[in-house]
Write a protein that holds these residues in place. Structure first.
Motif, PDB file in Angstrom:
ATOM      1  N   ALA A 404      38.108  38.368  53.206  1.00  0.00           N
ATOM      2  CA  ALA A 404      37.810  36.936  53.219  1.00  0.00           C
ATOM      3  C   ALA A 404      39.048  36.126  53.576  1.00  0.00           C
ATOM      4  N   GLU A 408      39.180  33.587  56.732  1.00  0.00           N
ATOM      5  CA  GLU A 408      39.252  32.146  56.486  1.00  0.00           C
ATOM      6  C   GLU A 408      40.661  31.573  56.613  1.00  0.00           C
ATOM      7  N   ILE A 445      39.891  26.589  41.123  1.00  0.00           N
ATOM      8  CA  ILE A 445      40.398  27.951  41.281  1.00  0.00           C
ATOM      9  C   ILE A 445      41.780  28.027  40.645  1.00  0.00           C
ATOM     10  N   ASP A 473      30.685  37.567  45.791  1.00  0.00           N
ATOM     11  CA  ASP A 473      30.273  36.218  46.229  1.00  0.00           C
ATOM     12  C   ASP A 473      31.211  35.156  45.653  1.00  0.00           C
ATOM     13  N   ALA A 474      31.610  35.325  44.377  1.00  0.00           N
ATOM     14  CA  ALA A 474      32.516  34.349  43.768  1.00  0.00           C
ATOM     15  C   ALA A 474      33.867  34.358  44.467  1.00  0.00           C
ATOM     16  N   ARG A 476      34.453  35.178  47.657  1.00  0.00           N
ATOM     17  CA  ARG A 476      34.318  34.563  48.994  1.00  0.00           C
ATOM     18  C   ARG A 476      34.268  33.038  48.879  1.00  0.00           C
ATOM     19  N   GLU A 477      33.524  32.544  47.883  1.00  0.00           N
ATOM     20  CA  GLU A 477      33.438  31.099  47.692  1.00  0.00           C
ATOM     21  C   GLU A 477      34.801  30.532  47.304  1.00  0.00           C
ATOM     22  N   ALA A 478      35.549  31.256  46.460  1.00  0.00           N
ATOM     23  CA  ALA A 478      36.869  30.787  46.048  1.00  0.00           C
ATOM     24  C   ALA A 478      37.830  30.744  47.232  1.00  0.00           C
ATOM     25  N   ARG A 480      36.985  30.080  50.291  1.00  0.00           N
ATOM     26  CA  ARG A 480      36.638  28.872  51.047  1.00  0.00           C
ATOM     27  C   ARG A 480      37.230  27.626  50.377  1.00  0.00           C
ATOM     28  N   ARG A 481      37.219  27.600  49.047  1.00  0.00           N
ATOM     29  CA  ARG A 481      37.847  26.475  48.351  1.00  0.00           C
ATOM     30  C   ARG A 481      39.352  26.450  48.597  1.00  0.00           C
ATOM     31  N   ARG A 483      40.829  27.570  51.233  1.00  0.00           N
ATOM     32  CA  ARG A 483      41.000  27.086  52.610  1.00  0.00           C
ATOM     33  C   ARG A 483      40.993  25.564  52.650  1.00  0.00           C
ATOM     34  N   ASP A 484      40.074  24.953  51.905  1.00  0.00           N
ATOM     35  CA  ASP A 484      40.012  23.490  51.884  1.00  0.00           C
ATOM     36  C   ASP A 484      41.260  22.890  51.234  1.00  0.00           C
TER      37      ASP A 484
END
Length: 514
Positions: A404, A408, A445, A473-474, A476-478, A480-481, A483-484
Protein backbone atom coordinates in the motif's frame (compact mmCIF):
# COMPACT_ATOMS: atom_id res chain seq x y z
CA UNK A 1 -31.71 26.73 87.43
CA UNK A 2 -31.44 24.23 84.58
CA UNK A 3 -28.02 23.93 82.96
CA UNK A 4 -27.97 25.41 79.43
CA UNK A 5 -26.16 23.47 76.68
CA UNK A 6 -23.25 25.44 75.16
CA UNK A 7 -23.80 25.91 71.41
CA UNK A 8 -21.13 27.53 69.24
CA UNK A 9 -21.73 28.79 65.73
CA UNK A 10 -19.70 26.72 63.28
CA UNK A 11 -20.67 27.97 59.82
CA UNK A 12 -18.70 25.27 57.99
CA UNK A 13 -20.94 22.56 59.42
CA UNK A 14 -23.87 23.88 57.43
CA UNK A 15 -22.41 22.19 54.35
CA UNK A 16 -23.18 18.63 55.47
CA UNK A 17 -24.83 16.78 52.57
CA UNK A 18 -26.60 13.59 53.64
CA UNK A 19 -26.98 12.45 50.02
CA UNK A 20 -23.20 12.04 49.69
CA UNK A 21 -23.06 9.48 52.50
CA UNK A 22 -20.19 9.16 55.01
CA UNK A 23 -21.79 11.90 57.12
CA UNK A 24 -19.37 11.34 59.99
CA UNK A 25 -16.40 11.95 57.68
CA UNK A 26 -18.06 15.14 56.43
CA UNK A 27 -18.45 16.41 60.00
CA UNK A 28 -14.80 15.65 60.75
CA UNK A 29 -13.64 17.36 57.53
CA UNK A 30 -15.76 20.43 58.28
CA UNK A 31 -14.34 20.72 61.79
CA UNK A 32 -10.76 20.41 60.48
CA UNK A 33 -11.47 23.22 58.02
CA UNK A 34 -12.99 25.43 60.71
CA UNK A 35 -9.93 24.97 62.93
CA UNK A 36 -7.49 25.57 60.05
CA UNK A 37 -9.29 28.80 59.10
CA UNK A 38 -9.30 30.02 62.74
CA UNK A 39 -13.09 29.89 62.93
CA UNK A 40 -12.41 27.76 66.00
CA UNK A 41 -9.50 28.86 68.18
CA UNK A 42 -7.09 26.92 70.36
CA UNK A 43 -8.69 25.99 73.69
CA UNK A 44 -12.20 26.86 72.50
CA UNK A 45 -14.85 24.53 73.78
CA UNK A 46 -17.01 22.64 71.29
CA UNK A 47 -20.67 21.79 71.78
CA UNK A 48 -21.45 18.48 73.42
CA UNK A 49 -22.01 15.62 71.04
CA UNK A 50 -25.68 15.62 72.01
CA UNK A 51 -26.12 19.36 71.31
CA UNK A 52 -24.26 19.30 67.99
CA UNK A 53 -26.09 16.20 66.83
CA UNK A 54 -29.39 17.86 67.64
CA UNK A 55 -28.55 21.07 65.79
CA UNK A 56 -27.37 19.16 62.71
CA UNK A 57 -30.18 16.63 62.79
CA UNK A 58 -27.73 13.74 63.06
CA UNK A 59 -27.42 10.81 65.41
CA UNK A 60 -25.28 11.36 68.47
CA UNK A 61 -23.15 8.35 67.48
CA UNK A 62 -22.21 10.01 64.20
CA UNK A 63 -20.94 13.14 65.93
CA UNK A 64 -19.19 11.09 68.63
CA UNK A 65 -17.37 9.16 65.89
CA UNK A 66 -16.22 12.44 64.28
CA UNK A 67 -15.01 13.83 67.63
CA UNK A 68 -13.14 10.62 68.47
CA UNK A 69 -11.38 10.67 65.09
CA UNK A 70 -10.25 14.28 65.53
CA UNK A 71 -9.08 13.60 69.08
CA UNK A 72 -7.00 10.69 67.76
CA UNK A 73 -5.51 12.91 65.06
CA UNK A 74 -4.66 15.67 67.53
CA UNK A 75 -7.10 18.35 66.35
CA UNK A 76 -9.23 18.16 69.51
CA UNK A 77 -8.60 17.42 73.17
CA UNK A 78 -11.03 15.69 75.52
CA UNK A 79 -10.79 17.21 78.98
CA UNK A 80 -12.68 15.40 81.72
CA UNK A 81 -15.37 17.58 83.24
CA UNK A 82 -14.82 20.48 80.82
CA UNK A 83 -15.88 18.97 77.49
CA UNK A 84 -14.05 18.77 74.19
CA UNK A 85 -11.81 21.66 73.15
CA UNK A 86 -9.69 22.66 70.15
CA UNK A 87 -6.13 21.48 70.68
CA UNK A 88 -3.39 24.03 71.24
CA UNK A 89 -0.45 24.47 68.88
CA UNK A 90 -2.62 24.79 65.77
CA UNK A 91 -2.67 28.57 65.61
CA UNK A 92 -0.40 28.78 62.56
CA UNK A 93 -2.50 26.50 60.42
CA UNK A 94 -4.51 29.31 58.87
CA UNK A 95 -1.42 30.62 57.07
CA UNK A 96 0.18 27.29 56.18
CA UNK A 97 -2.41 24.57 55.80
CA UNK A 98 -3.64 23.50 52.40
CA UNK A 99 -6.96 21.82 52.76
CA UNK A 100 -8.94 20.56 49.75
CA UNK A 101 -10.14 23.54 47.76
CA UNK A 102 -7.91 25.97 49.65
CA UNK A 103 -5.60 28.52 48.08
CA UNK A 104 -1.90 27.56 48.23
CA UNK A 105 0.13 29.91 50.38
CA UNK A 106 3.85 30.51 50.75
CA UNK A 107 6.66 29.52 48.37
CA UNK A 108 6.61 26.18 46.55
CA UNK A 109 8.87 23.51 48.09
CA UNK A 110 12.14 23.20 46.20
CA UNK A 111 12.60 20.30 43.78
CA UNK A 112 15.71 18.75 42.21
CA UNK A 113 16.43 19.10 38.45
CA UNK A 114 15.46 15.46 37.91
CA UNK A 115 11.79 16.41 38.33
CA UNK A 116 11.87 18.19 34.96
CA UNK A 117 13.40 15.09 33.33
CA UNK A 118 10.78 12.81 34.83
CA UNK A 119 7.99 15.15 33.74
CA UNK A 120 9.27 15.20 30.16
CA UNK A 121 9.66 11.43 30.23
CA UNK A 122 6.09 10.98 31.44
CA UNK A 123 4.83 12.98 28.48
CA UNK A 124 6.71 10.66 26.14
CA UNK A 125 5.35 7.53 27.83
CA UNK A 126 1.71 8.32 27.11
CA UNK A 127 0.63 5.38 24.91
CA UNK A 128 -0.52 6.09 21.40
CA UNK A 129 -4.20 5.47 20.72
CA UNK A 130 -4.86 1.91 19.56
CA UNK A 131 -5.46 2.86 15.96
CA UNK A 132 -3.36 2.19 12.86
CA UNK A 133 -0.27 2.55 12.84
CA UNK A 134 0.31 2.13 16.57
CA UNK A 135 2.98 -0.43 17.53
CA UNK A 136 2.33 -3.42 19.83
CA UNK A 137 -1.44 -3.60 19.63
CA UNK A 138 -2.49 -7.26 20.08
CA UNK A 139 -5.97 -6.99 18.58
CA UNK A 140 -8.04 -9.35 16.47
CA UNK A 141 -6.26 -12.36 14.95
CA UNK A 142 -3.00 -11.63 16.75
CA UNK A 143 -4.58 -11.47 20.21
CA UNK A 144 -4.15 -14.34 22.66
CA UNK A 145 -6.16 -17.38 21.57
CA UNK A 146 -8.61 -19.77 23.26
CA UNK A 147 -5.72 -21.82 24.68
CA UNK A 148 -4.67 -18.79 26.71
CA UNK A 149 -8.16 -18.33 28.12
CA UNK A 150 -8.54 -22.01 28.99
CA UNK A 151 -5.12 -22.25 30.63
CA UNK A 152 -5.79 -19.02 32.50
CA UNK A 153 -9.15 -20.15 33.81
CA UNK A 154 -7.75 -23.49 34.94
CA UNK A 155 -4.68 -22.05 36.64
CA UNK A 156 -6.55 -19.22 38.36
CA UNK A 157 -8.99 -21.76 39.81
CA UNK A 158 -6.16 -23.88 41.23
CA UNK A 159 -4.81 -23.65 44.75
CA UNK A 160 -1.27 -23.03 43.46
CA UNK A 161 -2.25 -19.62 42.06
CA UNK A 162 -4.32 -18.55 45.08
CA UNK A 163 -3.29 -15.23 46.71
CA UNK A 164 -0.65 -15.77 49.36
CA UNK A 165 2.29 -13.92 50.96
CA UNK A 166 5.00 -11.83 49.35
CA UNK A 167 6.25 -13.28 46.08
CA UNK A 168 9.88 -14.24 45.48
CA UNK A 169 11.45 -11.12 43.89
CA UNK A 170 13.49 -13.41 41.63
CA UNK A 171 10.27 -14.77 40.18
CA UNK A 172 8.17 -17.92 40.28
CA UNK A 173 10.43 -21.00 39.95
CA UNK A 174 8.01 -22.67 37.54
CA UNK A 175 8.10 -19.66 35.21
CA UNK A 176 11.89 -19.42 35.38
CA UNK A 177 12.12 -23.11 34.47
CA UNK A 178 9.80 -22.66 31.50
CA UNK A 179 11.68 -19.58 30.27
CA UNK A 180 15.06 -21.30 30.60
CA UNK A 181 13.80 -24.24 28.51
CA UNK A 182 12.34 -21.94 25.86
CA UNK A 183 15.48 -19.79 25.60
CA UNK A 184 17.76 -22.81 25.22
CA UNK A 185 15.58 -24.23 22.45
CA UNK A 186 14.72 -21.11 20.48
CA UNK A 187 17.33 -18.43 21.22
CA UNK A 188 20.55 -20.38 21.84
CA UNK A 189 20.79 -18.75 25.28
CA UNK A 190 23.05 -20.48 27.79
CA UNK A 191 21.10 -20.40 31.03
CA UNK A 192 19.52 -22.25 33.94
CA UNK A 193 16.43 -21.26 35.96
CA UNK A 194 18.72 -20.04 38.75
CA UNK A 195 20.19 -17.36 36.45
CA UNK A 196 16.82 -15.84 35.52
CA UNK A 197 15.16 -12.88 37.28
CA UNK A 198 11.55 -12.03 36.41
CA UNK A 199 10.85 -8.36 35.68
CA UNK A 200 7.92 -6.22 34.60
CA UNK A 201 9.32 -6.01 31.07
CA UNK A 202 12.40 -4.92 29.15
CA UNK A 203 12.14 -1.36 30.43
CA UNK A 204 12.56 -2.51 34.01
CA UNK A 205 15.36 -4.81 32.88
CA UNK A 206 17.23 -1.85 31.41
CA UNK A 207 16.76 0.10 34.64
CA UNK A 208 18.06 -2.78 36.74
CA UNK A 209 21.03 -3.34 34.45
CA UNK A 210 21.99 0.32 34.76
CA UNK A 211 21.64 0.17 38.56
CA UNK A 212 23.72 -3.00 38.92
CA UNK A 213 26.41 -2.43 36.30
CA UNK A 214 26.99 1.34 36.41
CA UNK A 215 28.05 3.85 39.02
CA UNK A 216 27.45 7.58 38.52
CA UNK A 217 30.09 8.89 36.15
CA UNK A 218 30.73 5.56 34.41
CA UNK A 219 30.77 5.59 30.62
CA UNK A 220 28.27 3.58 28.58
CA UNK A 221 27.53 3.15 24.89
CA UNK A 222 24.01 3.44 23.50
CA UNK A 223 22.89 3.12 19.90
CA UNK A 224 22.02 6.18 17.84
CA UNK A 225 19.06 6.26 17.30
CA UNK A 226 17.88 4.32 20.35
CA UNK A 227 14.91 3.54 22.57
CA UNK A 228 14.28 6.88 24.35
CA UNK A 229 13.68 5.26 27.74
CA UNK A 230 17.14 3.66 27.59
CA UNK A 231 18.93 6.97 27.22
CA UNK A 232 16.73 8.45 29.97
CA UNK A 233 17.63 5.55 32.28
CA UNK A 234 21.35 5.98 31.66
CA UNK A 235 21.21 9.72 32.20
CA UNK A 236 19.18 9.25 35.36
CA UNK A 237 21.87 6.88 36.62
CA UNK A 238 24.42 9.64 36.04
CA UNK A 239 26.28 7.71 33.34
CA UNK A 240 28.37 9.39 30.64
CA UNK A 241 26.44 8.27 27.58
CA UNK A 242 28.24 7.90 24.26
CA UNK A 243 25.79 7.59 21.37
CA UNK A 244 27.22 5.26 18.70
CA UNK A 245 25.71 5.50 15.22
CA UNK A 246 24.18 2.48 13.50
CA UNK A 247 24.44 1.58 9.83
CA UNK A 248 23.35 -1.38 7.72
CA UNK A 249 25.25 -3.76 10.02
CA UNK A 250 23.96 -2.32 13.29
CA UNK A 251 26.02 -0.48 15.90
CA UNK A 252 29.45 0.61 14.61
CA UNK A 253 31.68 -1.15 17.16
CA UNK A 254 34.90 0.35 15.79
CA UNK A 255 33.43 3.83 16.21
CA UNK A 256 32.46 3.00 19.78
CA UNK A 257 35.95 1.80 20.65
CA UNK A 258 37.44 4.93 19.10
CA UNK A 259 35.05 7.21 20.98
CA UNK A 260 35.21 5.51 24.39
CA UNK A 261 37.26 2.31 24.76
CA UNK A 262 36.90 2.29 28.57
CA UNK A 263 33.10 2.14 28.69
CA UNK A 264 31.71 0.05 31.55
CA UNK A 265 28.73 -1.27 29.56
CA UNK A 266 27.22 -1.35 26.07
CA UNK A 267 23.43 -1.36 25.59
CA UNK A 268 22.50 -2.89 22.25
CA UNK A 269 19.56 -4.45 20.34
CA UNK A 270 21.51 -6.95 18.20
CA UNK A 271 18.71 -9.11 16.77
CA UNK A 272 16.48 -6.23 15.65
CA UNK A 273 17.89 -2.75 16.16
CA UNK A 274 15.36 -0.40 17.72
CA UNK A 275 14.06 1.56 15.94
CA UNK A 276 15.82 1.02 12.59
CA UNK A 277 15.33 -2.74 12.27
CA UNK A 278 18.65 -4.17 11.07
CA UNK A 279 20.49 -6.97 12.94
CA UNK A 280 24.00 -6.60 14.30
CA UNK A 281 26.26 -8.47 11.87
CA UNK A 282 28.24 -11.47 13.09
CA UNK A 283 31.65 -9.77 12.64
CA UNK A 284 30.44 -6.89 14.81
CA UNK A 285 28.99 -9.25 17.40
CA UNK A 286 32.33 -10.99 17.68
CA UNK A 287 34.13 -7.64 17.81
CA UNK A 288 31.85 -6.46 20.63
CA UNK A 289 32.39 -9.64 22.65
CA UNK A 290 36.14 -9.36 22.14
CA UNK A 291 36.07 -5.74 23.31
CA UNK A 292 34.14 -6.77 26.45
CA UNK A 293 36.69 -9.49 27.25
CA UNK A 294 39.69 -7.22 26.72
CA UNK A 295 38.37 -4.20 28.61
CA UNK A 296 36.30 -5.88 31.31
CA UNK A 297 33.09 -4.42 29.92
CA UNK A 298 29.50 -5.63 29.97
CA UNK A 299 27.07 -6.12 27.08
CA UNK A 300 23.37 -5.61 27.80
CA UNK A 301 21.40 -7.38 25.08
CA UNK A 302 17.83 -6.14 24.63
CA UNK A 303 16.06 -8.94 22.73
CA UNK A 304 12.61 -7.39 22.70
CA UNK A 305 10.92 -9.01 19.66
CA UNK A 306 13.38 -11.40 18.02
CA UNK A 307 10.70 -14.10 17.56
CA UNK A 308 9.02 -12.06 14.81
CA UNK A 309 11.33 -12.67 11.85
CA UNK A 310 9.66 -13.40 8.51
CA UNK A 311 12.45 -14.33 6.07
CA UNK A 312 13.92 -17.20 8.09
CA UNK A 313 14.56 -18.36 11.62
CA UNK A 314 15.17 -15.75 14.35
CA UNK A 315 18.78 -14.69 14.79
CA UNK A 316 20.51 -16.41 17.74
CA UNK A 317 21.06 -14.33 20.83
CA UNK A 318 24.46 -12.76 21.51
CA UNK A 319 24.34 -14.22 25.00
CA UNK A 320 25.22 -17.62 23.55
CA UNK A 321 28.61 -16.22 22.49
CA UNK A 322 29.61 -15.31 26.05
CA UNK A 323 27.19 -15.88 28.91
CA UNK A 324 29.62 -14.35 31.41
CA UNK A 325 29.81 -10.97 29.68
CA UNK A 326 26.29 -10.57 28.28
CA UNK A 327 23.24 -9.59 30.33
CA UNK A 328 20.24 -10.83 28.34
CA UNK A 329 16.85 -9.05 28.53
CA UNK A 330 13.63 -10.53 27.17
CA UNK A 331 9.93 -9.73 27.38
CA UNK A 332 6.47 -11.12 26.68
CA UNK A 333 5.11 -7.66 25.88
CA UNK A 334 5.58 -7.74 22.11
CA UNK A 335 4.56 -11.31 21.30
CA UNK A 336 1.82 -11.73 23.92
CA UNK A 337 0.51 -8.47 25.40
CA UNK A 338 2.13 -5.36 26.91
CA UNK A 339 -0.39 -5.35 29.74
CA UNK A 340 1.02 -8.63 31.11
CA UNK A 341 4.04 -6.67 32.42
CA UNK A 342 6.28 -9.73 32.42
CA UNK A 343 9.85 -9.93 31.21
CA UNK A 344 13.09 -11.49 32.36
CA UNK A 345 16.83 -11.03 32.83
CA UNK A 346 19.42 -13.72 32.26
CA UNK A 347 22.49 -12.79 34.34
CA UNK A 348 25.81 -14.44 35.14
CA UNK A 349 25.38 -16.53 38.28
CA UNK A 350 27.53 -14.27 40.46
CA UNK A 351 25.32 -11.25 39.62
CA UNK A 352 21.91 -12.85 40.14
CA UNK A 353 21.64 -11.82 43.81
CA UNK A 354 22.57 -8.25 42.91
CA UNK A 355 19.79 -8.10 40.33
CA UNK A 356 17.33 -9.66 42.78
CA UNK A 357 18.29 -7.09 45.42
CA UNK A 358 17.91 -4.20 42.97
CA UNK A 359 14.57 -5.69 41.85
CA UNK A 360 13.42 -5.81 45.46
CA UNK A 361 14.06 -2.10 45.93
CA UNK A 362 11.48 -1.14 43.30
CA UNK A 363 8.93 -3.86 44.06
CA UNK A 364 8.78 -7.24 45.73
CA UNK A 365 7.94 -9.06 42.51
CA UNK A 366 5.53 -9.44 39.62
CA UNK A 367 1.96 -10.70 40.23
CA UNK A 368 2.20 -14.39 41.07
CA UNK A 369 -1.04 -15.41 39.39
CA UNK A 370 0.04 -14.14 35.97
CA UNK A 371 3.39 -15.87 36.40
CA UNK A 372 1.61 -19.17 37.00
CA UNK A 373 -0.51 -18.70 33.88
CA UNK A 374 2.43 -17.84 31.62
CA UNK A 375 4.45 -20.74 33.04
CA UNK A 376 1.70 -23.21 32.17
CA UNK A 377 1.20 -21.64 28.74
CA UNK A 378 4.89 -22.13 27.95
CA UNK A 379 5.23 -25.62 29.43
CA UNK A 380 2.19 -26.97 27.60
CA UNK A 381 3.50 -25.84 24.22
CA UNK A 382 0.89 -23.19 23.50
CA UNK A 383 3.41 -20.35 23.42
CA UNK A 384 5.30 -21.96 20.52
CA UNK A 385 1.99 -22.45 18.68
CA UNK A 386 1.05 -18.81 19.32
CA UNK A 387 4.38 -17.56 17.95
CA UNK A 388 4.02 -19.60 14.76
CA UNK A 389 0.47 -18.36 14.27
CA UNK A 390 1.12 -14.65 14.76
CA UNK A 391 4.35 -14.77 12.75
CA UNK A 392 2.32 -15.80 9.70
CA UNK A 393 -0.32 -13.12 10.32
CA UNK A 394 2.25 -10.38 10.87
CA UNK A 395 4.12 -11.38 7.71
CA UNK A 396 0.93 -11.02 5.63
CA UNK A 397 0.02 -7.66 7.16
CA UNK A 398 3.54 -6.34 6.77
CA UNK A 399 3.37 -7.15 3.07
CA UNK A 400 -0.04 -5.47 2.77
CA UNK A 401 1.36 -2.33 4.39
CA UNK A 402 4.45 -2.22 2.20
CA UNK A 403 2.41 -2.78 -0.99
CA UNK A 404 0.00 0.00 0.00
CA UNK A 405 2.85 2.42 0.77
CA UNK A 406 4.52 1.73 -2.57
CA UNK A 407 1.23 2.30 -4.40
CA UNK A 408 0.06 5.41 -2.53
CA UNK A 409 3.34 7.01 -1.42
CA UNK A 410 6.15 6.04 -3.78
CA UNK A 411 8.26 8.98 -2.56
CA UNK A 412 8.76 7.25 0.80
CA UNK A 413 11.80 4.99 1.09
CA UNK A 414 11.32 1.92 3.29
CA UNK A 415 14.23 0.84 5.49
CA UNK A 416 15.08 -2.80 4.68
CA UNK A 417 14.12 -5.12 7.55
CA UNK A 418 12.54 -8.56 7.74
CA UNK A 419 11.23 -8.73 11.30
CA UNK A 420 9.39 -6.88 14.04
CA UNK A 421 6.02 -5.15 14.33
CA UNK A 422 6.83 -1.90 12.54
CA UNK A 423 8.65 -0.59 9.50
CA UNK A 424 10.62 2.63 9.14
CA UNK A 425 9.70 4.95 6.26
CA UNK A 426 12.11 7.76 5.39
CA UNK A 427 10.66 11.17 4.64
CA UNK A 428 12.04 13.39 1.87
CA UNK A 429 14.63 15.95 2.93
CA UNK A 430 13.06 18.96 4.61
CA UNK A 431 9.94 17.19 5.90
CA UNK A 432 9.74 17.21 9.69
CA UNK A 433 8.68 13.85 11.10
CA UNK A 434 7.42 15.32 14.39
CA UNK A 435 5.06 17.66 12.52
CA UNK A 436 3.86 14.79 10.31
CA UNK A 437 3.18 12.57 13.33
CA UNK A 438 1.25 15.39 15.01
CA UNK A 439 -0.95 15.97 11.97
CA UNK A 440 -1.43 12.23 11.56
CA UNK A 441 -2.88 11.93 15.08
CA UNK A 442 -5.48 14.52 14.14
CA UNK A 443 -6.32 12.34 11.13
CA UNK A 444 -6.87 9.28 13.31
CA UNK A 445 -3.60 7.43 12.72
CA UNK A 446 -0.79 6.93 15.24
CA UNK A 447 2.82 7.27 14.08
CA UNK A 448 6.07 7.63 15.97
CA UNK A 449 8.65 10.12 14.72
CA UNK A 450 12.22 8.87 14.52
CA UNK A 451 14.05 12.15 15.18
CA UNK A 452 13.31 12.31 18.96
CA UNK A 453 15.18 8.98 19.27
CA UNK A 454 18.36 10.47 17.81
CA UNK A 455 21.18 12.35 19.49
CA UNK A 456 21.63 16.05 18.82
CA UNK A 457 24.40 15.33 16.31
CA UNK A 458 22.22 12.98 14.24
CA UNK A 459 19.44 14.56 12.20
CA UNK A 460 17.11 11.93 10.74
CA UNK A 461 13.51 12.27 9.62
CA UNK A 462 11.44 9.11 9.36
CA UNK A 463 8.26 7.48 10.63
CA UNK A 464 7.74 4.27 12.58
CA UNK A 465 4.66 2.60 11.10
CA UNK A 466 3.14 -0.30 13.05
CA UNK A 467 1.07 -3.02 11.44
CA UNK A 468 0.45 -5.47 14.28
CA UNK A 469 -3.18 -5.65 15.38
CA UNK A 470 -4.87 -4.17 12.30
CA UNK A 471 -6.65 -5.84 9.40
CA UNK A 472 -5.53 -5.51 5.79
CA UNK A 473 -8.44 -3.16 5.00
CA UNK A 474 -7.65 -0.98 8.03
CA UNK A 475 -4.01 -0.72 6.97
CA UNK A 476 -4.91 0.26 3.39
CA UNK A 477 -7.33 2.92 4.64
CA UNK A 478 -4.70 4.23 7.08
CA UNK A 479 -2.17 4.54 4.25
CA UNK A 480 -4.66 6.64 2.30
CA UNK A 481 -5.06 8.89 5.34
CA UNK A 482 -1.30 9.16 5.61
CA UNK A 483 -1.14 10.13 1.94
CA UNK A 484 -3.59 12.95 2.62
CA UNK A 485 -1.56 14.10 5.64
CA UNK A 486 1.67 14.12 3.65
CA UNK A 487 0.01 16.06 0.84
CA UNK A 488 0.40 19.13 3.04
CA UNK A 489 4.13 18.53 3.29
CA UNK A 490 5.08 17.13 -0.14
CA UNK A 491 4.24 17.94 -3.72
CA UNK A 492 2.95 15.33 -6.11
CA UNK A 493 6.52 14.74 -7.31
CA UNK A 494 7.72 13.99 -3.77
CA UNK A 495 9.43 17.34 -3.19
CA UNK A 496 8.74 19.43 -0.12
CA UNK A 497 5.97 21.91 -0.73
CA UNK A 498 5.42 25.36 0.76
CA UNK A 499 3.13 24.09 3.51
CA UNK A 500 5.62 21.43 4.49
CA UNK A 501 8.44 23.95 4.60
CA UNK A 502 6.47 26.21 6.94
CA UNK A 503 5.52 23.34 9.24
CA UNK A 504 9.06 22.05 9.27
CA UNK A 505 10.36 25.50 10.20
CA UNK A 506 7.87 25.78 13.03
CA UNK A 507 8.77 22.33 14.31
CA UNK A 508 12.48 23.17 14.15
CA UNK A 509 11.87 26.34 16.16
CA UNK A 510 9.95 24.31 18.71
CA UNK A 511 12.86 21.85 18.99
CA UNK A 512 15.29 24.70 19.64
CA UNK A 513 13.08 26.13 22.37
CA UNK A 514 12.95 22.75 24.11
Amino acid sequence: MARRELVIEIPALGAIDRRRGSVGLQVADALRGAIARNELHAGERLPSTRALAGSLGLSRGTVTEAYDQLIAEGWLQAQGGSGTRVASGLQGLAGTARLPGGTPTGPEPSLPPSVARYTALAEGLVPLPQVPFSVSVPHGDVAMDDHWRRVGNRVRASQAAAPTGYPDPQGLPALREAIADYLRRSRAVNTTPERIVITEGTQQGLYLAAKVLLAPGDAAWAEDPAYPVLTAVLEDRGARVHRIAVDGQGMDIAAGIAACPDARAVFVTPSHQYPMGMPLSMPRRLALVEWARRHGGWIVEDDYDSELRYAGQPFPAMQGLDGDRVIYLGTFSKVMAPSLRLGYIVAPQHLVKAFVGARGLIGRGSPTMEQHVVAAYLKEGYFDTHIRRIRGIYAERRQVLMDALRAELPALRIEPADQGMHIVAWLPAGVDDVAVASDAREAGIALRALSPMCSDKLRLSALMIGFGGFTADALREAVRRLRDVLAGFMGADGRVGLVGSVKAARAEASHRLR
